[in-house]
Design an enzyme around this catalytic site. Structure first.
Site, short mmCIF file in Angstrom:
data_model
loop_
_atom_site.label_atom_id
_atom_site.label_comp_id
_atom_site.label_asym_id
_atom_site.label_seq_id
_atom_site.Cartn_x
_atom_site.Cartn_y
_atom_site.Cartn_z
N ASP A 1 33.98 41.53 34.21
CA ASP A 1 35.11 40.65 34.81
C ASP A 1 35.44 41.09 36.22
OD1 ASP A 1 37.62 39.43 35.35
OD2 ASP A 1 38.78 40.35 33.81
N ASN B 1 39.74 43.99 40.24
CA ASN B 1 39.45 45.04 39.20
C ASN B 1 38.59 45.84 39.92
OD1 ASN B 1 40.62 43.85 37.03
ND2 ASN B 1 39.17 42.41 36.69
N ASP C 1 39.59 47.60 34.32
CA ASP C 1 39.43 46.42 33.26
C ASP C 1 37.77 46.31 32.81
OD1 ASP C 1 40.01 44.40 31.64
OD2 ASP C 1 40.57 43.02 33.31
#
Length: 135
Positions: A61, A66, A80
C-alpha cells in the site's frame, strides 16, 4: 513541496525494495494471490500479466501518505505495512506514482521515478494500476 515529497517517496521505496530479503519473506503480494481474492467478474477483467521485472518485498500500500518524511523532505520510514509481500516491484511503483496525483495533483511522477532511479514502464504501470483499481 510536492516534487520534493515525490522524490523522497521514490527513494524510500527503493530503499525498502533493496533492503528486504525476498527469500525470507513469508508473504506474497503477487498477481496470483491478489487475483484469487477478487470477485469472479473482476478476476475475468485482470488481463494479461506482464513478465516480472524484479521480485522484491513490496510495501503493498505504497500510497504517498504511507511514507514518512523528515522536515528536510527526506524519506525516514514506511507505515501501514499490512499488505507487505513479495511481488514485482512495479506493483508498488505503479501505485505509489498513481497516488501522487491523488495527494499532490498532476505532474510529479518524473520526480518520483527520479528518486527511485528508474524510467517509467508504461505497460507495467497500466497493468498494476488496473489491478489496484479492481481490488
Amino acid at each position: 513541496h510536492p516534487d520534493t515529497a515525490a522524490r523522497a517517496i521514490g527513494a524510500g521505496l527503493r530503499a525498502l525494495h533493496d533492503a528486504l530479503p525476498v527469500d525470507d519473506c513469508p508473504f506474497s503480494w503477487g498477481v496470483a494471490d491478489r487475483t484469487a481474492r477478487l470477485s469472479p467478474d473482476a478476476r475475468a477483467r485482470v488481463g494479461d500479466v506482464p513478465a516480472v521485472d524484479r521480485l522484491v518485498v513490496c510495501h503493498g500500500d505504497p500510497c504517498a501518505p504511507n511514507t514518512l518524511l523528515d522536515d528536510g523532505g527526506r524519506w525516514t520510514a514506511h507505515v501501514d505495512l499490512d499488505a507487505l509481500g513479495v511481488a514485482d516491484r512495479w506493483a508498488d511503483l505503479a501505485v505509489a506514482s498513481y497516488s501522487l496525483e491523488w495527494n499532490y495533483g498532476d505532474g510529479h511522477e518524473p520526480a518520483f521515478f527520479e528518486g527511485y532511479g528508474i524510467a517509467p514502464d508504461a505497460g507495467r504501470i497500466a497493468f498494476y494500476r488496473h489491478l489496484w483499481d479492481l481490488g
